[in-house]
Motif scaffolding. Structure first.
Motif, PDB file in Angstrom:
ATOM      1  N   GLN A  26      -9.939   4.047  -6.180  1.00  0.00           N
ATOM      2  CA  GLN A  26      -9.277   2.770  -5.925  1.00  0.00           C
ATOM      3  C   GLN A  26      -9.748   1.776  -6.969  1.00  0.00           C
ATOM      4  OE1 GLN A  26      -7.117   1.550  -3.633  1.00  0.00           O
ATOM      5  NE2 GLN A  26      -6.861   3.457  -2.497  1.00  0.00           N
ATOM      6  N   ILE A  28     -10.966  -1.895  -7.715  1.00  0.00           N
ATOM      7  CA  ILE A  28     -11.558  -3.000  -6.953  1.00  0.00           C
ATOM      8  C   ILE A  28     -11.645  -4.220  -7.862  1.00  0.00           C
ATOM      9  CG2 ILE A  28     -13.965  -2.253  -7.436  1.00  0.00           C
ATOM     10  CD1 ILE A  28     -14.598  -3.464  -4.582  1.00  0.00           C
ATOM     11  N   GLY A  31     -12.401  -7.549  -4.062  1.00  0.00           N
ATOM     12  CA  GLY A  31     -13.043  -6.725  -3.032  1.00  0.00           C
ATOM     13  C   GLY A  31     -12.965  -7.293  -1.640  1.00  0.00           C
ATOM     14  N   ASN A  33     -10.723  -7.557   0.567  1.00  0.00           N
ATOM     15  CA  ASN A  33     -10.044  -6.792   1.600  1.00  0.00           C
ATOM     16  C   ASN A  33     -10.521  -5.337   1.588  1.00  0.00           C
ATOM     17  OD1 ASN A  33      -6.574  -5.964   2.397  1.00  0.00           O
ATOM     18  ND2 ASN A  33      -8.313  -6.251   3.755  1.00  0.00           N
ATOM     19  N   LEU A  34     -10.659  -4.780   0.378  1.00  0.00           N
ATOM     20  CA  LEU A  34     -11.051  -3.373   0.280  1.00  0.00           C
ATOM     21  C   LEU A  34     -12.420  -3.107   0.917  1.00  0.00           C
ATOM     22  CD1 LEU A  34     -10.509  -0.538  -0.767  1.00  0.00           C
ATOM     23  CD2 LEU A  34     -11.471  -1.221  -2.975  1.00  0.00           C
ATOM     24  N   MET A  43     -10.590   2.748   4.821  1.00  0.00           N
ATOM     25  CA  MET A  43     -10.359   3.315   3.492  1.00  0.00           C
ATOM     26  C   MET A  43     -11.683   3.888   3.007  1.00  0.00           C
ATOM     27  SD  MET A  43      -7.769   0.454   1.881  1.00  0.00           S
ATOM     28  CE  MET A  43      -7.394   1.383   0.380  1.00  0.00           C
ATOM     29  N   LEU A  48     -14.775   3.945  -7.130  1.00  0.00           N
ATOM     30  CA  LEU A  48     -14.227   2.602  -7.305  1.00  0.00           C
ATOM     31  C   LEU A  48     -14.192   2.272  -8.790  1.00  0.00           C
ATOM     32  CD1 LEU A  48     -15.674   0.264  -4.511  1.00  0.00           C
ATOM     33  CD2 LEU A  48     -13.497   1.492  -4.597  1.00  0.00           C
ATOM     34  N   GLY A 110      -4.987  -8.846  -6.414  1.00  0.00           N
ATOM     35  CA  GLY A 110      -5.506  -8.359  -5.136  1.00  0.00           C
ATOM     36  C   GLY A 110      -4.841  -9.032  -3.962  1.00  0.00           C
ATOM     37  N   GLN A 114      -2.991  -7.095  -0.547  1.00  0.00           N
ATOM     38  CA  GLN A 114      -3.694  -7.079   0.747  1.00  0.00           C
ATOM     39  C   GLN A 114      -3.014  -6.114   1.703  1.00  0.00           C
ATOM     40  OE1 GLN A 114      -4.901 -10.962   2.706  1.00  0.00           O
ATOM     41  NE2 GLN A 114      -3.646 -11.705   1.031  1.00  0.00           N
ATOM     42  N   ARG A 115      -3.815  -5.424   2.471  1.00  0.00           N
ATOM     43  CA  ARG A 115      -3.251  -4.564   3.519  1.00  0.00           C
ATOM     44  C   ARG A 115      -2.988  -5.407   4.763  1.00  0.00           C
ATOM     45  NH1 ARG A 115      -4.266   0.981   2.597  1.00  0.00           N
ATOM     46  NH2 ARG A 115      -2.211   1.036   3.560  1.00  0.00           N
TER      47      ARG A 115
END
Lengths: 327, 214, 746
Positions: A26, A28, A31, A33-34, A43, A48, A110, A114-115
């Motif tokens: 992924q 980053i 960061g 949200n991740l 996740m 990263l 980012g 966002q999820r």
């Protein structure tokens, strides 16, 4: 949080190669949200790729277009004098999101990636097709107060949480992407997708593609704009419903209009039909109400979010009133 | 600095070399990333850092200045800045209130900007300057914001206080403290469950209008 | 009765800065998880993912093999806690029943019940390995939906046994007498489950210093209670258990019970024979350390057309767990707040497959006040009376519940102060008629009360050779400023400047004091501190012999290391000489202070009134509290700065209760779906308006010698209904289920 490998490429090309090579990697950046998702085991990337220091943080303006690097910080953009002057809607939307600290960390790229904040997505003990395809949608018959009223499927009724994205879709932004197959431009409205049968896929980005910038045309929306965010406390909360409204007025007649909603769909929800209905009309509450009615066509609620069917149009009317100072 | 977990100990540049550690790094698969990354992993190996303890290869080197003091560290990439400060450097003034960026108790300054240290990986801060609540006062002289918090009783239990103060200082520096309303909005990322908000706002206003350098 | 307060011309009452302020603003104050111990390792809890049933199997192999892992402890391999075998049905506060015995057996009693603890050398490794524990369950049908299981509500065990129990059914006058009133209303009210959510995560460091000697750095409100509980659990002498809680990062009640995670850490520390630190995650704060229970209430209320109450019936059912009977005083204030010939109260608890609740700030009274004070507002509206006037017409000068006089009651003064400050005269009688732009403006008020429940406590006082006096008591300070006000009280009692007085707390080895709870710390521990100071002077007086024999101990003046007399400065003695007299020991005393028989003669309560102005957006339904005034009759105010701050905090808590807070469970899974600070909304800066605090500040010398009554609870009780009433006044919409979110108003 699982152990992972950490690499920090210095060039976008190297980052893209690294991502393309490793399915379990992924990017980053901020960061914000991740890492939250990784701490909860939602996740679990094995590598990263730190893109936060890539030279993609510039904010440039030429030919009446802003080009905002994907690594520019939310706060930097929100405070930029030219953005405040020419793209005030974007600045308002950015400041409506998160907190001052998070806006100092989160990047523009980012932010749009966002999820969802759906609680079923966040809890690995509960079903969620987005997190674990085939496990079912927990929200469909569960606690769906925050969920979608447009564009959902029976696989997923989650909403996209970004405020900034609502402004960007209204402002006809374009996302600039680099990937293993080269560069491409994605109209902002096509970046996010509806859940359909593949809710695990939030966007139309291809594996390994990196957002490098977003372009926003200046347009005439410098004065009569408003980003309205209705939430359950006065600040620092995700939207129940939000509205990005931008009008161009001439003698109180609407020459051009942009309208989009947040908190109602799996993507920022542009309201083109409602926009059309506004053009040529006087900026009055009646005009706004008519547009809001058009905007809500096709909306459908679940057990706990029926209020959005009323809050949605009300918020549209209020955002337009605020944008035009109609009392 | 008392440290009970030897292999997470901040390394002292004066200590002797450890060949095993360097060897480990050189042989590790991490080096396959060399082609496209001059990241700190590789830098660490190349720089032949002094290490007291042989660390597992998953750890990476990291240079940080915290409150004006330089650290050379070796950490797992998954260690957050907050946990590094609290668990390894024993700078426990920075608080963990939620661990998800939802409360602001962990607010520190990174290169002068206020951030939530719980959502910042330590390795990603390589080369940066961190200021925590412990670094705000000048010796025995409290920072004006600290004085104002005491005077206006801007806290009760004191747990959110370091984050509130770090955020408050930044709020003024950012120019977001021109009115009560603006302060409230731009301080909303710092939750105080004791509810001392009006006193915190009063403290910030006093510092803002007091003309002291913040 | 002594008409004069104990202190004049001293520092009591001053807006003194907190004695621990500097530690708190520099990050130097140490909370439970912040002690550095050699060999310290980290624990991380694994929670169940079903709400009811049994663990069929639990696979810990992968976790055990993970890097850095020292132990994975479950019910299969846990060392046995000796006290678990005989700790059945303790039937004592805070709950009756069987507290959860962690890792004791395979039974699952609630979702996210701790079923394993992973111990590793670093936090990251413990957390990661915890995710590798795989559990198979045999699930039973769970019950978490309150409304679906209302038929299971029961009379609490203590009320069954004792009809005089405050939880027992109670009738004064005619049962349901309100029904005979010319004007009567019946309403139902609901408050959701609310979470204490202190900013500090619940944390403990457990350290076995010897096989029978345990030290815990633990986030608790009762260091002595915790000491006794762990001594009992482990079958070791009480003095072998040291509980340290020097700083507590908020608690609001959730430190009044010892929770399974604490014992899990103690088991882990014993297993690996190293100090173990365990910090809960924010999600675990929702499932493992109590909450304000979901409560349904029904009020029947009636009055004459001229506004005299005829009767109130107040029924309440609060949620509890299946294994503990948690009870609180939800209906009590209805018995004593207003003059009414007929009162009926019914209190039930409803066991569900959820963890046990625990008192949360203003506990049952805050819940009950939401119903009672909303109902008073509703009836005032029905009678076309100003709600303050309606309350004044039913004011009581004696406690109508038992006929006793109040020790003091200055509630009328509170009404007056508050009404003036909020601008009550601007309130429109007709709801929905006051507009400012797009916003509707409304005013509301709510009354709160809480018992002034002084208890017994001990305090020690020692005069050091340098003239400093150090006091100790095993109380805690979860934020109100206990250490500061004890210094003020002691300074005045000793006639010394506060800089020369130190107060130490939060250590179970100190003289016995109760938990910090129920707004009783100042009247309880403060009394002990004042008594210890008097005893110290008495002892100094005796040691001084003939030098002071013409005077009284209270006349002794301590200046630095010299002692003299107030009325005779020439009579003096060096403290060093008294130490010699005292066999070379610094002079020290320990005293106990207890309430007398005043409770037999008087009813003793603190009172508060909250006044609010709210603005409600006509289109979006957003509510903004624009101004709040919190008035209190809390007896002597020892420190206006810290006491005022407590009132602010309670008001902000009331904003959360009224407008934003509520924890939701998905009943299909029996699992919370709002379990972090993004989904569960506590108020932020932007929610808190200007809040004005006003104290009557008149001593109640019946409660205790300082005249204090207590603040912590009344700071929030009545705040939520004040807001709900203001929302009604603004909009004409009566919201009877909290929180009042925008969806309920559009």
């Amino acid at each position: 949080m699982n152990q992972f490998q950490y690499v920090r490429p210095s060039k976008p090309k190297a980052a893209i190669d690294a991502r393309a090579k490793d399915q379990n990697s992924q990017f980053i950046a901020g960061g914000t949200n991740l890492l939250d998702l990784m701490k909860r085991g939602v996740m679990n990337p094995e590598r990263l790729i730190d893109i936060s220091r890539l030279p993609l943080d510039k904010l440039e303006r030429e030919n009446n277009t802003f080009r905002i690097g994907s690594m520019a910080l939310n706060a930097t953009v929100a405070d930029d004098k030219q953005v405040l002057e020419k793209l005030p809607l974007l600045a308002q939307a950015l400041n409506a999101g998160a907190s001052a600290q998070l806006r100092n960390m989160a990047t523009i790229g980012g932010n749009m990636l966002q999820r969802t904040r759906c609680p079923y997505f966040y809890d690995t003990a509960l079903p969620c097709n987005k997190r674990e395809p085939g496990s079912g949608c927990g929200a469909l018959e569960g606690y769906n107060r925050m969920h979608a009223i447009f564009g959902f499927s029976d696989k997923c009724i989650a909403v996209h949480p970004s405020d900034m994205s609502v402004a960007l879709v209204a402002l006809d932004a374009t996302v600039l992407v680099s990937g293993p197959k080269g560069d491409r431009r994605i109209p902002f409205g096509e970046l996010h997708r509806l859940p359909g049968d593949m809710p695990q896929k939030d966007t139309t980005l291809e594996p390994g593609e990196l957002i490098t910038a977003v372009e926003v045309p200046e347009g005439p929306f410098t004065k009569n704009v408003h980003y309205l965010k209705v939430r359950e406390r006065a600040s620092y909360a995700f939207a129940l419903v939000s509205v990005a409204a931008a009008l161009q007025l001439e003698n109180n007649i609407i020459k051009d209009a942009r309208l989009a909603m947040g908190g109602v769909a799996h993507k920022p929800w542009r309201l083109t039909e409602a926009e059309k209905s506004l053009v040529g009309k006087p900026a009055t509450e009646a005009t706004f109400q008519a547009a809001a009615a058009i905007a809500m066509q096709g909306a459908k609620a679940f057990k706990h979010n029926a209020y959005k069917l009323k809050l949605g149009p009300n918020a549209i009317v209020q955002a337009l009133k605020n944008a035009t100072n109609v009392a | 600095m008392a440290d009970s977990t030897p292999d997470s100990k901040p390394e002292n540049p004066e200590c002797g070399h450890n060949a095993t550690r360097r060897q480990f790094l050189k042989q590790s698969s991490v080096l396959t990333a060399l082609a496209f990354t001059p990241g700190p992993v590789v830098q660490a190996a190349a720089a032949e850092w002094d290490e007291k303890i042989a660390a597992p290869f998953e750890k990476v080197g990291l240079k940080l200045a915290v409150n004006g003091k330089n650290y050379k560290l070796s950490v797992e990439p998954r260690v957050t800045l907050l946990d590094l400060l609290r668990e390894q450097l024993h700078l426990t003034g920075t608080k963990k209130g939620c661990d998800y960026g939802q409360c602001g108790a962990c607010t520190v300054h990174v290169d002068g900007k206020r951030v939530n240290s719980c959502l910042a990986l330590a390795v990603m801060q390589d080369g940066r300057e961190i200021t925590t609540i412990e670094g705000l006062a000048k010796g025995d002289d409290l920072h004006p914001m600290q004085e104002a918090f005491i005077k206006h009783d801007g806290f009760q239990c004191g747990y959110c206080t370091p984050g509130q103060i770090m955020s408050a200082v930044a709020c003024i520096r950012e120019g977001k403290a021109d009115s009560e309303g603006e302060i409230r909005e731009f301080m909303s990322g710092n939750i105080c469950r004791c509810g001392a908000y009006p006193n915190i706002v009063a403290a910030i206003q006093e510092v803002k209008t007091g003309g002291q350098k913040v | 009765m002594n008409e004069q307060p104990l202190f004049k011309d001293g520092v009591v009452g001053d807006r003194m800065n907190r004695v621990d302020g500097r530690l708190k603003v520099t990050g130097a104050a140490q909370y439970s998880a912040e002690y550095q111990l050699p060999g310290l390792v980290h624990g991380f809890l694994v929670g169940s993912t079903i709400a009811k049933g049994r663990i069929k199997s639990i696979d810990t192999k992968a976790a055990e093999r993970a890097p850095g892992v020292l132990a994975v402890i479950t019910h299969v391999n846990s060392i046995k806690v000796p006290g678990f075998a005989n700790r059945s049905q303790p039937d004592e506060p805070p709950t009756a029943g069987q507290p959860l015995r962690v890792f004791h057996d395979e039974k699952i009693l609630f979702n996210d019940q701790p079923i394993a603890i992973v111990v590793a050398d670093t936090l990251e490794r413990a957390r990661y390995a915890a995710g590798l524990v795989k559990t198979q369950y045999e699930a039973d049908q769970h019950a978490t939906n309150f409304n679906a299981h209302m038929d299971r509500a029961k009379v609490p065990a203590q009320a069954k046994k004792n009809p005089k129990s405050p939880q027992a059914d109670h009738d004064r006058g005619q049962v349901d007498g309100y029904k005979t009133a010319p004007v009567k209303l019946e309403m139902e009210y609901v408050i959701p489950t609310e979470m204490h959510n202190p900013m500090e995560l619940q944390s403990i460091i457990a350290h076995w210093e010897a096989p029978d000697k345990l030290t815990v750095y633990d986030k608790v409100q009762a260091v002595k209670g915790t000491q006794r509980a762990f001594a009992k659990d482990w079958g070791i002498p009480e003095q072998n258990v040291k509980v340290i809680a020097t700083f507590v990062g908020g608690a609001f009640g959730n430190g009044l019970h010892n929770w399974p995670h604490e014992t899990a850490a103690i088991i882990a520390a014993k297993t690996v024979n190293r100090p173990v630190k365990l910090v809960l995650t924010r999600e675990q704060m929702f499932t493992m350390v109590g909450y304000r229970p979901y409560t349904w209430q029904r009020i029947g209320i009636g009055a004459t057309p001229d506004g005299k109450l005829v009767g109130i019936t107040h029924e309440a059912t609060g949620q509890t767990s299946t294994y503990e009977d948690f009870t609180e005083s939800t209906v009590q204030q209805t018995r004593m707040m207003y003059q009414s010939p007929n009162i009926s109260t019914r209190y039930r608890i409803l066991p569900l497959d959820i963890s046990t609740p625990i008192w949360m700030r203003g506990p049952g009274e805050a819940t009950g006040a939401f119903a009672l004070e909303s109902a008073m507002d509703e009836l005032a509206h029905a009678l076309n009376l100003d709600p303050m006037e309606f309350r004044l017409r039913n004011y009581t000068d004696t406690d109508p519940d038992n006929g006793k006089p109040w020790s003091t009651k200055y509630l009328k003064e509170c009404y007056q102060m508050g009404a003036e400050r909020i601008g009550w005269k601007n309130r429109q009688m007709q709801p929905g008629t006051n507009k400012q732009g797009d916003w509707l403006v409304g005013y509301g008020m709510g009354v709160g009360t809480f018992g002034a429940n002084r208890g017994s406590a001990k305090a020690g006082a020692r005069m050091l050779a340098n003239g400093t006096v150090v006091l100790q008591s095993a109380t805690t300070d979860i934020g109100p400023g206990t250490g500061t006000v004890m210094v003020q009280l002691a300074a005045d009692a000793l006639g010394m400047p506060p800089e020369k007085v130190r107060f130490e707390l939060g250590n179970s080895l100190f003289p016995d004091a109760p938990s910090q709870g129920g707004s009783a710390t100042v009247n309880t521990v403060g009394s002990a501190v004042v008594a210890a100071c008097a005893a110290l002077k008495e002892k100094l007086y005796q040691l001084a012999g003939s030098t002071f024999s013409a005077a009284k101990p209270a006349d002794i003046v301590i200046k630095g290391t010299q002692l003299s007399l107030a009325n005779n400065a020439s009579a003096k003695v060096a403290y060093a000489d008294l130490i010699k007299q005292n066999n070379g020991q610094e002079v020290a005393v320990v005293t106990e202070s207890k309430p007398g028989n005043e409770r037999q003669k008087y009813s003793m309560y603190s009172f508060s009134v909250h006044f609010v102005e709210v603005h409600v957006h006509q289109l979006t339904g957003e509510v903004r509290v624009k101004k709040m005034v919190a008035c209190a009759d809390a007896g002597t105010i020892v420190n206006h700065k810290t006491a005022g701050n407590q009132m602010l905090g309670g008001a902000v808590g009331g904003i959360g209760m009224a407008l934003t807070e509520g924890a939701m469970i998905d009943d299909r899974f029996g699992r919370y779906v709002t379990k972090d600070l993004a989904d569960y909304h506590v108020p932020v800066h932007a929610d808190a308006p200007a809040i004005e605090v006003a104290f009557v500040d008149k001593p109640d010398l019946i409660v205790d010698p300082m005249g204090t009554k207590g603040i912590g609870e009344i700071a929030i009780i009545g705040a939520a209904p004040a807001i709900a009433n203001a929302v009604f006044n603004a909009t004409g919409k009566r919201i009877r289920e909290l929180p009042i979110t925008p969806d309920k108003l559009i």
